[in-house]
Structures are given as C-alpha cells and as structure tokens.
Scaffold this motif. Structure first.
Motif, PDB file in Angstrom:
ATOM      1  N   ILE A  49      12.020 -16.217 -45.376  1.00  0.00           N
ATOM      2  CA  ILE A  49      10.968 -15.508 -44.634  1.00  0.00           C
ATOM      3  C   ILE A  49       9.598 -15.997 -45.108  1.00  0.00           C
ATOM      4  O   ILE A  49       9.291 -15.949 -46.305  1.00  0.00           O
ATOM      5  CB  ILE A  49      11.065 -13.980 -44.810  1.00  0.00           C
ATOM      6  CG1 ILE A  49      12.419 -13.455 -44.279  1.00  0.00           C
ATOM      7  CG2 ILE A  49       9.919 -13.276 -44.074  1.00  0.00           C
ATOM      8  CD1 ILE A  49      12.614 -11.951 -44.443  1.00  0.00           C
ATOM      9  N   ALA A  53       2.021 -13.686 -41.306  1.00  0.00           N
ATOM     10  CA  ALA A  53       1.066 -12.697 -40.796  1.00  0.00           C
ATOM     11  C   ALA A  53       0.068 -12.296 -41.882  1.00  0.00           C
ATOM     12  O   ALA A  53      -1.050 -11.880 -41.583  1.00  0.00           O
ATOM     13  CB  ALA A  53       1.813 -11.465 -40.275  1.00  0.00           C
ATOM     14  N   PHE A 255      15.283 -19.538 -40.746  1.00  0.00           N
ATOM     15  CA  PHE A 255      13.888 -19.551 -41.192  1.00  0.00           C
ATOM     16  C   PHE A 255      13.093 -18.627 -40.293  1.00  0.00           C
ATOM     17  O   PHE A 255      13.094 -18.794 -39.079  1.00  0.00           O
ATOM     18  CB  PHE A 255      13.341 -20.975 -41.159  1.00  0.00           C
ATOM     19  CG  PHE A 255      14.069 -21.908 -42.088  1.00  0.00           C
ATOM     20  CD1 PHE A 255      13.689 -22.014 -43.417  1.00  0.00           C
ATOM     21  CD2 PHE A 255      15.155 -22.649 -41.648  1.00  0.00           C
ATOM     22  CE1 PHE A 255      14.378 -22.848 -44.280  1.00  0.00           C
ATOM     23  CE2 PHE A 255      15.855 -23.493 -42.513  1.00  0.00           C
ATOM     24  CZ  PHE A 255      15.459 -23.590 -43.831  1.00  0.00           C
ATOM     25  N   GLU A 256      12.460 -17.659 -40.870  1.00  0.00           N
ATOM     26  CA  GLU A 256      11.773 -16.649 -40.084  1.00  0.00           C
ATOM     27  C   GLU A 256      10.343 -16.486 -40.580  1.00  0.00           C
ATOM     28  O   GLU A 256      10.047 -16.751 -41.743  1.00  0.00           O
ATOM     29  CB  GLU A 256      12.530 -15.317 -40.200  1.00  0.00           C
ATOM     30  CG  GLU A 256      13.986 -15.456 -39.783  1.00  0.00           C
ATOM     31  CD  GLU A 256      14.815 -14.206 -40.020  1.00  0.00           C
ATOM     32  OE1 GLU A 256      14.228 -13.143 -40.255  1.00  0.00           O
ATOM     33  OE2 GLU A 256      16.053 -14.327 -39.959  1.00  0.00           O
ATOM     34  N   SER A 257       9.481 -16.057 -39.668  1.00  0.00           N
ATOM     35  CA  SER A 257       8.095 -15.835 -40.065  1.00  0.00           C
ATOM     36  C   SER A 257       7.616 -14.519 -39.486  1.00  0.00           C
ATOM     37  O   SER A 257       8.118 -14.066 -38.459  1.00  0.00           O
ATOM     38  CB  SER A 257       7.206 -16.982 -39.583  1.00  0.00           C
ATOM     39  OG  SER A 257       7.109 -16.962 -38.177  1.00  0.00           O
ATOM     40  N   THR A 258       6.664 -13.911 -40.165  1.00  0.00           N
ATOM     41  CA  THR A 258       6.104 -12.663 -39.643  1.00  0.00           C
ATOM     42  C   THR A 258       4.969 -12.948 -38.660  1.00  0.00           C
ATOM     43  O   THR A 258       4.510 -12.049 -37.973  1.00  0.00           O
ATOM     44  CB  THR A 258       5.586 -11.780 -40.789  1.00  0.00           C
ATOM     45  OG1 THR A 258       4.659 -12.530 -41.565  1.00  0.00           O
ATOM     46  CG2 THR A 258       6.725 -11.307 -41.683  1.00  0.00           C
ATOM     47  N   GLY A 259       4.527 -14.190 -38.595  1.00  0.00           N
ATOM     48  CA  GLY A 259       3.473 -14.574 -37.660  1.00  0.00           C
ATOM     49  C   GLY A 259       4.011 -15.488 -36.573  1.00  0.00           C
ATOM     50  O   GLY A 259       5.221 -15.541 -36.321  1.00  0.00           O
ATOM     51  N   ASP A 260       3.126 -16.241 -35.960  1.00  0.00           N
ATOM     52  CA  ASP A 260       3.454 -17.135 -34.841  1.00  0.00           C
ATOM     53  C   ASP A 260       4.617 -18.078 -35.174  1.00  0.00           C
ATOM     54  O   ASP A 260       4.481 -18.954 -36.029  1.00  0.00           O
ATOM     55  CB  ASP A 260       2.188 -17.945 -34.505  1.00  0.00           C
ATOM     56  CG  ASP A 260       2.399 -18.920 -33.353  1.00  0.00           C
ATOM     57  OD1 ASP A 260       3.539 -19.030 -32.857  1.00  0.00           O
ATOM     58  OD2 ASP A 260       1.425 -19.577 -32.965  1.00  0.00           O
ATOM     59  N   PRO A 261       5.771 -17.924 -34.483  1.00  0.00           N
ATOM     60  CA  PRO A 261       6.937 -18.727 -34.853  1.00  0.00           C
ATOM     61  C   PRO A 261       6.788 -20.207 -34.505  1.00  0.00           C
ATOM     62  O   PRO A 261       7.355 -21.056 -35.185  1.00  0.00           O
ATOM     63  CB  PRO A 261       8.085 -18.084 -34.068  1.00  0.00           C
ATOM     64  CG  PRO A 261       7.437 -17.370 -32.937  1.00  0.00           C
ATOM     65  CD  PRO A 261       6.065 -16.981 -33.395  1.00  0.00           C
ATOM     66  N   PHE A 264       4.753 -21.877 -37.160  1.00  0.00           N
ATOM     67  CA  PHE A 264       5.604 -21.956 -38.344  1.00  0.00           C
ATOM     68  C   PHE A 264       6.619 -23.083 -38.200  1.00  0.00           C
ATOM     69  O   PHE A 264       6.831 -23.879 -39.118  1.00  0.00           O
ATOM     70  CB  PHE A 264       6.314 -20.613 -38.549  1.00  0.00           C
ATOM     71  CG  PHE A 264       7.238 -20.563 -39.724  1.00  0.00           C
ATOM     72  CD1 PHE A 264       6.743 -20.404 -41.014  1.00  0.00           C
ATOM     73  CD2 PHE A 264       8.615 -20.660 -39.559  1.00  0.00           C
ATOM     74  CE1 PHE A 264       7.594 -20.350 -42.106  1.00  0.00           C
ATOM     75  CE2 PHE A 264       9.472 -20.605 -40.648  1.00  0.00           C
ATOM     76  CZ  PHE A 264       8.955 -20.446 -41.922  1.00  0.00           C
TER      77      PHE A 264
ATOM     78  N   SER B 278      17.667 -21.748 -37.018  1.00  0.00           N
ATOM     79  CA  SER B 278      16.965 -20.780 -36.188  1.00  0.00           C
ATOM     80  C   SER B 278      15.584 -20.528 -36.758  1.00  0.00           C
ATOM     81  O   SER B 278      15.398 -20.520 -37.969  1.00  0.00           O
ATOM     82  CB  SER B 278      17.747 -19.462 -36.103  1.00  0.00           C
ATOM     83  OG  SER B 278      17.720 -18.792 -37.339  1.00  0.00           O
ATOM     84  N   VAL B 279      14.633 -20.393 -35.892  1.00  0.00           N
ATOM     85  CA  VAL B 279      13.305 -19.956 -36.302  1.00  0.00           C
ATOM     86  C   VAL B 279      12.987 -18.736 -35.467  1.00  0.00           C
ATOM     87  O   VAL B 279      13.081 -18.776 -34.243  1.00  0.00           O
ATOM     88  CB  VAL B 279      12.235 -21.033 -36.070  1.00  0.00           C
ATOM     89  CG1 VAL B 279      10.861 -20.479 -36.386  1.00  0.00           C
ATOM     90  CG2 VAL B 279      12.502 -22.247 -36.924  1.00  0.00           C
ATOM     91  N   ALA B 280      12.681 -17.642 -36.117  1.00  0.00           N
ATOM     92  CA  ALA B 280      12.430 -16.407 -35.383  1.00  0.00           C
ATOM     93  C   ALA B 280      11.197 -15.739 -35.942  1.00  0.00           C
ATOM     94  O   ALA B 280      10.849 -15.913 -37.107  1.00  0.00           O
ATOM     95  CB  ALA B 280      13.631 -15.472 -35.525  1.00  0.00           C
ATOM     96  N   GLN B 281      10.521 -15.029 -35.080  1.00  0.00           N
ATOM     97  CA  GLN B 281       9.451 -14.181 -35.581  1.00  0.00           C
ATOM     98  C   GLN B 281      10.047 -12.806 -35.835  1.00  0.00           C
ATOM     99  O   GLN B 281      10.752 -12.256 -34.997  1.00  0.00           O
ATOM    100  CB  GLN B 281       8.318 -14.080 -34.563  1.00  0.00           C
ATOM    101  CG  GLN B 281       7.188 -13.190 -35.069  1.00  0.00           C
ATOM    102  CD  GLN B 281       5.927 -13.331 -34.247  1.00  0.00           C
ATOM    103  OE1 GLN B 281       5.929 -13.931 -33.169  1.00  0.00           O
ATOM    104  NE2 GLN B 281       4.836 -12.794 -34.744  1.00  0.00           N
ATOM    105  N   ILE B 282       9.787 -12.268 -37.018  1.00  0.00           N
ATOM    106  CA  ILE B 282      10.236 -10.912 -37.280  1.00  0.00           C
ATOM    107  C   ILE B 282       9.009 -10.019 -37.304  1.00  0.00           C
ATOM    108  O   ILE B 282       7.885 -10.504 -37.492  1.00  0.00           O
ATOM    109  CB  ILE B 282      11.043 -10.808 -38.589  1.00  0.00           C
ATOM    110  CG1 ILE B 282      10.202 -11.271 -39.782  1.00  0.00           C
ATOM    111  CG2 ILE B 282      12.316 -11.619 -38.495  1.00  0.00           C
ATOM    112  CD1 ILE B 282      10.886 -11.023 -41.106  1.00  0.00           C
ATOM    113  N   PRO B 283       9.218  -8.719 -37.087  1.00  0.00           N
ATOM    114  CA  PRO B 283       8.035  -7.842 -37.039  1.00  0.00           C
ATOM    115  C   PRO B 283       7.289  -7.883 -38.373  1.00  0.00           C
ATOM    116  O   PRO B 283       7.894  -8.089 -39.418  1.00  0.00           O
ATOM    117  CB  PRO B 283       8.638  -6.457 -36.800  1.00  0.00           C
ATOM    118  CG  PRO B 283      10.032  -6.684 -36.341  1.00  0.00           C
ATOM    119  CD  PRO B 283      10.473  -7.994 -36.903  1.00  0.00           C
ATOM    120  N   ARG B 284       6.012  -7.728 -38.325  1.00  0.00           N
ATOM    121  CA  ARG B 284       5.230  -7.496 -39.530  1.00  0.00           C
ATOM    122  C   ARG B 284       5.930  -6.441 -40.372  1.00  0.00           C
ATOM    123  O   ARG B 284       6.344  -5.405 -39.856  1.00  0.00           O
ATOM    124  CB  ARG B 284       3.866  -6.919 -39.148  1.00  0.00           C
ATOM    125  CG  ARG B 284       2.704  -7.815 -39.413  1.00  0.00           C
ATOM    126  CD  ARG B 284       1.445  -7.104 -38.918  1.00  0.00           C
ATOM    127  NE  ARG B 284       0.337  -8.025 -38.857  1.00  0.00           N
ATOM    128  CZ  ARG B 284      -0.442  -8.322 -39.892  1.00  0.00           C
ATOM    129  NH1 ARG B 284      -0.249  -7.752 -41.058  1.00  0.00           N
ATOM    130  NH2 ARG B 284      -1.415  -9.187 -39.751  1.00  0.00           N
TER     131      ARG B 284
END
Lengths: 287, 287
Positions: A49, A53, A255-261, A264, B278-284
């Motif tokens: 993660i 954000a 791979f995940e991001s809390t902001g713009d995927p 990222f 996978s690349v995903a946006q997760i909630p803040r």
C-alpha cells in the motif's frame, strides 16, 4: 493500546505461510524494498500500500506521520499479513516502537538493517547518512548507530530535492549532478567511507551518488538489506510460503494506493523494473 | 584482428547519446545487471541478448565461451551499441581482453567492479567468491584481486547447483538451504567477512546466502556495481542519453534470445522484477 488481530486463533492464521507479506510506504519509494523482497521470495504473495493521498511523509511532523502510518499498517493487519514491512525511513522513525506493540506479527523496518550493514562495512568508522528532511531531523539513524556501534561517527545530510528528480526519471544531467555535489560535499569533507542511502528512492540515484562520492565509498541500500531481514525472519519462524511448482509469478502481487491509481501505476513501473518492450528470437549467431 | 565499426565516422556514430547500451549474457542471469542499469539510467535504450541457444556458458571450456561471446558482442556492435556490457562472469573471464581490442566503444564487465567493491568493504582481508565452475576454474577473480590488492586472501567456491534453483524460483526450503550450507561451509571456516556473488543469478539467492553466512558478512553484487561503472563510463564520455521529458520507460528496452523466446520471456519476468498483478485505489484510510 488495542492489538489488531490479536488472540491465539488469529495469530496462527496470520502466521500461515500462504498469508501475504504486507508492505507500505508513503508512496512509490518502498517499491524498491518490495522488489528486493520479491527477488528473494518470488513465491510469496505481496500486498503493498502506497499512502499517496498523504504523501510525502518526509516533510511532515513525525506525530502526524505516526497517525498516517498506523492507519495503513492497520489495513495490512486486517488483510492477515504474516509480516509487516515499514518500507519508508520516515515512517520507520515515527511508528516502529508503536507498531511492535500493536501487531502480533513481526514488524520489519528499513533503518536498522542498513545501520547493521554500514557498521559491518566501514573501516574508518565514519559513516554518512542521506535522507529526507523528516528522517534526518528524527535523529533515528544516529540513535541506531549509537546502539549498534557507539564508536562510529555519523554524518547526516538531508537531500530534500532528490525525490522529485527520481520520480521524474531525471537521474542524469547537470542539474542532478550539481545537486548531488552540493548535498554530498560535507560528507566527502568528513571523509566517510560508507554512505547509507536512507530513503527508499535513493537506490535509483546510486549512479550519480557513486560518481560524486568516488569509487572507494561503499553505498548501503536499505532495500536490499531489509529484504534479507524479511527472508531471515520468516525462515526462522517457519512462515515461508511453500514452492508450489507453479511459475513463481503466480503468487499474487497486489499494489494499491490511497491516491490516484494511474499516477501510482506509472511511477510503479519505474520502481519495479523495466517492462519488456520486446522479446524476440534472433538467429543463432554461430553455427 | 578486425575491429567492428571502427573508423572515425562510425566511432562518432556509436558514441551518439541515443545509441543503445548493449548487454549480453549466456541467458537470463545478466538481466539482473540490465535491471540495475535501467534503474540508474531509465532514459537509455537497451539491447539485451541472451545467448540461450548456447547456454549455459558456465560449464564449457573458456576457449569455446570466447567464440560464443564474440559472436554475440559482434551483433551488439553491429547494432551501434555505445557501450558493451559483458553481463556474465564466465564470458568476462573468457572474452574481456579480446573485446577491449576488438570494439571501438568501451567494454564493461562484471568481475572488476565486484572486486573493487569487495576490496573496499573487507576489513579482515579475507574475501570469498562464489560462481559457476567455469568462472572459478578460470582463476579470473583471484587474478583481479591480486592486481587490485595483493594483501587480500581469496577463497573461491564453485556452486554449480545454484543456477537451476534460481531459474525454478526455488529460493527457499530445505533443499536450497542444505545446498547453501554445503557450498558455503568452507568459506565460513575460512572466516571471510565479504562474499562476492560471482554469478549474475546469485543476487536472487541473497536471502539464503546471507542467512547461512550470518549477518556480519557483506555480500557484494556485481550487478549493482557494474551498473554504477556503466553510469560513470558514459558520464565521463558525455555519452549519456538526454532526458527528453517523456516517461522514462519510453526508451526502448529490447530483450532478445538466440533460443526459445517464450522460455526466455518467462524467466525474464522473474529476473526483471514483478509484474504488477493489480493496481487499485483504496479509500483514504484516515479522514
């Protein structure tokens, strides 16, 4: 403080060898750590993660970084991570002590592995550390060096402009060279023989940093050292994934991001390694 | 001996900054070197040739390896490579002297960069080297150590079974651990404090190797050291590609093999770094 996933049954569950390795950073920098871990442990599932954000952590007060880091690590714990890797120097400085109390699984960070390696490689006991403003201001490196080997003199230097250059892929040219010369001059004058790259972005600047420091100075990457500690920690606990005979990359790497995927994902490509733009068979060159 | 691409006009052409970096190996191992180069120089075009039709080089007579290596390097020269990287320890041992005479562009190999780093990091002047049977039998590492620092005692160990384990993605488990213990025992007994990973496959075994050698032994990866030499060499010659403002990965990265391209591509994924599954946006996670 409440433990997440505490209790015997949950503890067994999160140690299960098929559980993922949980890794986080404020953004993409920790992907250098993630990649080193995948290199050594290709059969492990990974959940990464990037807290984009709230990125960057490097210029925020540590008390605030601690709150952000805890929220992300809690999420990794909820996903049954069998080990949590704080792949960010600033977050390590802010959150490690808290994290070790908070989670029932091992927590690995990036500072101590690099400090141990630097202590093992320095010969003149003069070691440089470069990092973000937040990491340097935290004094964590200096503190860890005192714990591991108090006879080492530590010279720290914040390099706040390095990260944007890495993220723009600008690792060559007069600007980055001039910047590196400016930042590193005090460390050269101090005569360090070992330099810790105390930010997960910096391994991608190793070319210009080595050029400026000269060949005799050994660069220590926390990414590689941290990956070896993850290997050892899981191995000692019998918690490594079994090789199941499938192609290694069959294990899920998320791979995940809390902001713009999309932003990222673009940066992630740069940090995780080159895409193969073409693979071709060419004729045997000799017969 | 005829030079390929010799002559003033051609020499200028191959030095042109847009020309590719040419890299070769007997197979996929050199991709660890290629990846390190891409890390430091994301804007450079890359041509990589894996001579998989003749792989592995490690167990063949050096005279035969020299012939194979020359054919591949000639091909890279024909593609106007501005620098040729011999990303293979066995080919470096067999072909370097010949290559330096044969091509007008700089030739970089993987042995000397690792030797220099090991000399800079050892404190007790006892260094181990592990590699293929061919590399160890060539005596090239011992010779280079004598040139750089004759006071260093070098202890070499061939590890012929390591490569197949890396290529099968089997970097954990009792088999590889037992094998590593068997191969590395003499080096532990010799009390080396630095260990050169003298085969481009071995960085992917750094977890088990560090576990067996213990934390106090510093591992030297020729991949990382060689990439920094490529950076310095091109920088000193003013032959680095300009950053053109595009996304770094826009520069062409071409990977070719003389054997089965699908098998090569599968292994290449393992060596170049994880695909993003996978690349995903997760909630803040905090508001």
């Amino acid at each position: 403080m409440n433990k997440i996933c505490s209790g015997d049954e949950e503890t067994r569950k999160v140690y299960a060898s098929k559980a993922p390795i949980g890794i986080f950073d404020s953004g993409v920098g920790g992907l250098t750590v993630a990649r080193s871990i995948v290199d050594l442990l290709p059969n492990e599932s990974i959940v990464y993660i990037g807290d984009t954000a709230n990125s960057p952590y490097g210029d925020k007060p540590l008390s605030q970084v601690q709150i952000f880091a805890r929220a992300v690590a809690d999420e990794l714990a909820r996903r049954d991570s069998k080990i949590i890797v704080i792949a960010c120097n600033t977050a390590s400085a802010a959150f490690l002590a808290d994290a070790r109390k908070r989670y029932p699984v091992p927590v690995v960070e990036v500072i101590l592995p690099a400090v141990r390696r630097a202590v093992a490689t320095t010969r003149n006991k003069r070691v440089g550390v470069i990092g973000t403003a937040g990491t340097v201001a935290s004094g964590q490196y200096a503190r860890r060096f005192r714990e591991v080997d108090p006879s080492v003199d530590v010279f720290s230097q914040a390099c706040p402009q390095f990260v944007p250059f890495v993220e723009r892929g600008k690792t060559t040219g007069r600007q980055i060279l001039g910047l590196a010369e400016m930042y590193l001059e005090p460390l050269k004058e101090a005569g360090v023989d070992t330099l810790v790259l105390g930010c997960t972005h910096y391994p991608l600047l190793a070319g210009v940093i080595q050029l400026v420091m000269g060949d005799d100075v050994t660069l220590v990457s926390s990414a590689d050292e941290t990956a070896k500690v993850v290997y050892r920690t899981l191995s000692e606990r019998g918690a490594l994934a079994e090789h199941d005979g499938r192609h290694a990359s069959a294990a899920c790497k998320s791979f995940e991001s809390t902001g713009d995927p999309q932003k990222f994902a673009n940066l992630a490509t740069r940090f995780l390694g080159p895409d193969i733009t073409s693979v071709a068979q060419i004729p045997r060159l000799l017969r």
